[in-house]
Design a protein around this motif. Structure first.
Motif, short mmCIF file in Angstrom:
data_model
loop_
_atom_site.label_atom_id
_atom_site.label_comp_id
_atom_site.label_asym_id
_atom_site.label_seq_id
_atom_site.Cartn_x
_atom_site.Cartn_y
_atom_site.Cartn_z
N SER A 198 29.69 -9.04 82.89
CA SER A 198 29.30 -8.71 84.27
C SER A 198 30.12 -9.57 85.22
O SER A 198 29.71 -10.68 85.60
N PRO A 199 31.30 -9.09 85.64
CA PRO A 199 32.19 -9.93 86.47
C PRO A 199 31.59 -10.35 87.80
O PRO A 199 31.99 -11.38 88.36
N ASP A 200 30.63 -9.57 88.32
CA ASP A 200 29.98 -9.98 89.56
C ASP A 200 29.16 -11.26 89.38
O ASP A 200 28.84 -11.94 90.36
N ASP A 201 28.82 -11.55 88.11
CA ASP A 201 27.99 -12.73 87.83
C ASP A 201 28.79 -13.92 87.32
O ASP A 201 28.21 -14.93 86.91
N PHE A 202 30.12 -13.83 87.34
CA PHE A 202 30.93 -14.98 86.96
C PHE A 202 30.61 -16.15 87.91
O PHE A 202 30.36 -15.93 89.10
N ILE A 203 30.64 -17.34 87.38
CA ILE A 203 30.34 -18.53 88.19
C ILE A 203 31.63 -19.31 88.41
O ILE A 203 32.25 -19.79 87.46
N ILE A 204 32.04 -19.42 89.66
CA ILE A 204 33.23 -20.17 90.03
C ILE A 204 32.79 -21.53 90.57
O ILE A 204 32.05 -21.61 91.55
N ASP A 205 33.24 -22.58 89.91
CA ASP A 205 32.87 -23.95 90.28
C ASP A 205 34.14 -24.69 90.71
O ASP A 205 35.01 -24.98 89.89
N ARG A 206 34.22 -25.01 92.00
CA ARG A 206 35.40 -25.69 92.53
C ARG A 206 35.17 -27.19 92.75
O ARG A 206 36.01 -27.85 93.36
N THR A 207 34.05 -27.71 92.25
CA THR A 207 33.73 -29.11 92.54
C THR A 207 33.70 -30.00 91.29
O THR A 207 34.19 -31.13 91.33
N THR A 208 33.13 -29.51 90.19
CA THR A 208 32.89 -30.38 89.03
C THR A 208 34.16 -31.04 88.52
O THR A 208 34.18 -32.24 88.24
N LEU A 209 35.24 -30.29 88.39
CA LEU A 209 36.49 -30.83 87.87
C LEU A 209 37.54 -31.05 88.96
O LEU A 209 38.71 -31.27 88.65
N ALA A 210 37.12 -30.95 90.20
CA ALA A 210 38.07 -31.11 91.31
C ALA A 210 38.76 -32.48 91.23
O ALA A 210 38.11 -33.51 91.02
N GLY A 211 40.08 -32.47 91.36
CA GLY A 211 40.84 -33.70 91.32
C GLY A 211 41.28 -34.13 89.93
O GLY A 211 42.06 -35.08 89.78
N VAL A 216 43.80 -29.30 88.35
CA VAL A 216 42.73 -28.39 87.95
C VAL A 216 42.03 -27.92 89.22
O VAL A 216 41.50 -28.73 89.99
N ILE A 217 42.02 -26.61 89.45
CA ILE A 217 41.42 -26.04 90.65
C ILE A 217 39.90 -26.00 90.53
O ILE A 217 39.17 -26.23 91.49
N GLY A 218 39.41 -25.68 89.33
CA GLY A 218 37.98 -25.55 89.11
C GLY A 218 37.72 -24.94 87.76
O GLY A 218 38.54 -25.04 86.84
N THR A 219 36.58 -24.29 87.61
CA THR A 219 36.23 -23.60 86.37
C THR A 219 35.69 -22.21 86.68
O THR A 219 35.23 -21.94 87.80
N MET A 220 35.74 -21.35 85.69
CA MET A 220 35.16 -20.01 85.79
C MET A 220 34.31 -19.78 84.55
O MET A 220 34.81 -19.86 83.42
N LYS A 221 33.03 -19.52 84.73
CA LYS A 221 32.12 -19.22 83.63
C LYS A 221 31.95 -17.71 83.54
O LYS A 221 31.62 -17.05 84.53
N LEU A 222 32.16 -17.17 82.35
CA LEU A 222 32.09 -15.73 82.15
C LEU A 222 31.48 -15.42 80.80
O LEU A 222 31.40 -16.27 79.91
N GLN A 223 31.05 -14.17 80.63
CA GLN A 223 30.43 -13.75 79.39
C GLN A 223 31.50 -13.56 78.32
O GLN A 223 32.59 -13.05 78.58
N ALA A 224 31.18 -13.97 77.09
CA ALA A 224 32.17 -13.99 76.01
C ALA A 224 32.65 -12.60 75.62
O ALA A 224 33.74 -12.45 75.07
#
Length: 657
Positions: free
Chosen positions: A140-153, A162-170
């Motif tokens: 479900s690509p609408d439910d992907f989670i984009i995190d631009r803070t956890t790994l920022a820097g 590293v810009i961030g992370t993207m969580k998606l269904q396997a």
């Protein structure tokens, strides 16, 4: 009852085979008796099954499919290769579906197999007698989670940002991954992660086997951008694996292949591509195709020396901007892939690296062409022959051209994607954007036929591939045979007497194989790539993968730079013979290195070392912790360690109380 008969026969065969693989009492001491009727009842009630609800509009199959379901079962069980008869096929829509399906399987004595893109080269996504859990519809690509803070820097292997992370269904296929990258990240960010150019492969299975894409030289294997994994285990429990949680499991899932559970979600790092050398310039991304003359041994040696120098000796900050594959025609070898930069930077880098040596392309090479903004440019400084460069403003466009040029048309038409004869119609494109391709063959069909493929140089085609990839039901996100494609093959004059079952089976040969190559002697490398009629180099892994510490993941082949795909026995025999004569191997077959995602047929006595190197014993210990009943075990995957005689006798004694 057909369902009961098939389920009992194949489940017992599988469990007997597993028992023979164990010392002493083995798995028969550990598992319950097979109960096909109990499985059927459990799945139907637990998943609130409604047979009238169709989950695949092309195959016309429901959420649960059993052997008694006739044509629906045959369509649902069909694999990219191989011919398997599972006990049940579950099209999961949620993590809860996965949990319930695993529990039903285990409670009724069945093993479990995950299936995503259904690309296993031995068809093991749908094992005999197993409960198959298909995860594609969970995407479900609408439910992907984009995190631009956890790994920022933070920094990646080459000190990239590293810009961030993207969580998606396997279960998400690569077409969805590419389109999500296009949606969630602006071209100016230069966002990259590792994914394949075969659009219908799922990201989960791709990653846990290692995961090699065009981005690999710059970013590492897919496991090197893997930040976190969610997995459902044999007892239905859901756990997260990362460097901080269940780190032993996280280690094993990065390169140890399938067999520990059902991966439901993955979190991947998103890394910045190289910045332009001119700080005032905008980012550019290239699709490149370069021809090299290997028509005789001297020219082949020249190419071999130049390319291995580029891979292993040249500045990796520069060389890793190229990633891709090698392909062969009668007298030439082609390097095809991407370049992370402008066409001017590409020419400068490859000239400095020595790849554009004098007459590299040969006298009969095509004239060089540069495309910018989908238009041919007449003024450029490319070498005069042998180079085709297409410059884009975004990386997803490069991927789309790569797919269009390779998997949509040039590789197994009708199988890598679930297309019909007219791919323009499948994609919703006007017929004027398609080209007629005559003389296409399929399986054992005696007559060839004509198909219609899109013109990959058209802007509308590339934009459509990027856009359509976001739809999980798009033609590019589905693998396997479209029923209409088979009908069209049989309707071709001369093919009318073909048996549809035999036609399908003629495409099921599972002798496919793969091997990973380290640096070789110039003559060995040249010999292999000059005589590659039966194989090709699907990906390169020099650069970043080699720089990652060997013990950081379960992946055992860090010293290799090239992946060879061996679909035919002739090619496999030739390559293995040539390798064993090279100093890197010294005639020792146990030094050959395989890739678990290019799983070969059973029969290799050294398969444990071939796929897992010196990591196998540690992987067995992890297996014993997280899958102690071998619920997810398959041929040529991690086995449970043999039980000690004392422990086995104690288990038998306790079972009799």
């Amino acid at each position: 009852n057909l369902y009961i008969s098939i389920s009992i026969i194949f489940s017992l065969l599988v469990r007997t085979t597993k028992a023979q693989d164990h010392d002493t009492c083995g798995i028969l001491c550990e598992t319950k008796a097979v109960s096909p009727l109990g499985l059927r009842s459990c799945l139907k009630s637990g998943l609130e099954f409604d047979p009238s609800v169709i989950v695949d509009d092309i195959l016309n199959v429901p959420k649960l499919v059993f052997p008694s379901d006739g044509d629906a079962y045959d369509l649902a069980r069909e694999a990219f290769k191989g011919d398997m008869y599972p006990a049940a096929i579950v099209y999961a829509h949620s993590n809860e579906d996965v949990k319930k399906a695993i529990n039903c399987a285990v409670q009724n004595g069945h093993s479990v197999s995950a299936r995503g893109g259904n690309h296993n080269l031995q068809g093991l996504g749908a094992m005999h007698g197993y409960v198959v859990i298909d995860t594609r519809l969970m995407c479900s690509p609408d439910d992907f989670i984009i995190d631009r803070t956890t790994l920022a820097g933070s920094k990646h292997i080459f000190d990239q940002n590293v810009i961030g992370t993207m969580k998606l269904q396997a279960g998400c296929p690569m077409g969805v991954v590419n389109s999500a990258m296009n949606k969630y990240f602006a071209p100016s960010e230069g966002a990259l992660t590792v994914y394949s150019y075969c659009p219908s492969i799922s990201i989960g299975g791709f990653l846990i086997g290692g995961g090699s894409g065009d981005q690999t030289p710059y970013l590492g294997w897919g496991i090197d951008v893997l930040h976190e994994i969610d997995i459902t285990l044999y007892d239905g429990s859901e756990v997260t694996a990362s460097e901080e949680q269940n780190s032993d499991l996280f280690w094993a899932l990065r390169g140890g292949g399938p067999g520990l559970g059902i991966v439901t979600d993955v979190t991947m790092k998103i890394v910045e591509s190289p910045p332009p050398r001119d700080v005032s310039a905008e980012r550019k991304f290239l699709h490149v195709k370069v021809q090299f003359d290997v028509s005789d041994s001297e020219k082949a040696n020249q190419f071999s020396a130049a390319f291995q120098h580029f891979m292993y000796d040249f500045d990796p900050i520069v060389s890793t901007k190229f990633g891709g594959m090698g392909s062969k025609s009668a007298l030439h070898h082609f390097l095809i892939g991407h370049y992370l930069g402008s066409w001017e930077e590409f020419v400068e880098d490859w000239t400095d690296a020595g790849l554009f040596y004098e007459n590299f392309a040969g006298p009969d090479a095509y004239e060089s062409v540069l495309y910018q903004n989908y238009e041919v440019q007449t003024s450029h400084s490319l070498p005069s022959k042998g180079v085709i460069v297409t410059e884009f403003d975004s990386y997803p466009e490069v991927w789309a051209l790569r797919v269009c040029d390779a998997d949509l048309m040039g590789v197994a038409p009708g199988r890598s994607i679930r297309r019909t004869f007219n791919l323009c119609a499948d994609l919703g494109l006007d017929d004027e954007l398609c080209n007629e391709v005559k003389g296409v063959g399929f399986g054992n069909a005696p007559s060839t036929f004509t198909i219609y493929n899109p013109d990959c140089n058209k802007k509308e085609v590339i934009e459509t591939l990027v856009k359509n990839g976001y739809d999980i039901n798009s033609v590019i996100n589905r693998s396997g045979l479209h029923p209409k494609y088979v009908e069209q093959v049989i309707a071709t004059p001369g093919n009318e007497d073909l048996d549809i079952v035999e036609l399908r089976l003629s495409m099921k040969d599972s002798t496919y194989h793969g091997v990973l190559l380290p640096r070789l002697e110039v003559e060995t490398f040249a010999d292999i790539f000059r005589n590659s009629s039966f194989y090709h180099a699907t990906h390169f892994q020099y650069g970043a993968p080699i720089m990652v510490p060997d013990d950081s993941t379960a992946f055992a082949q860090r010293d290799t730079g090239i992946m060879l795909y061996l679909p035919f026995k002739e090619g496999r025999d030739f390559v293995f013979k040539a390798l064993l004569e090279d100093d890197a191997y010294g005639g020792d077959a146990s030094k050959l290195q395989g890739y678990i995602n290019y799983l070969g047929p059973k029969g290799n006595p050294n398969w444990r070392k071939f796929y897992f190197g010196d990591k196998y014993d540690k992987l067995q210990m992890v297996k014993e912790i997280y899958d102690p009943m071998d619920v997810f075990g398959k041929p040529n995957t991690i086995e449970l360690p043999p039980p000690s005689e004392k422990a086995c006798k104690e288990e038998v004694k306790n079972s009799k109380k």
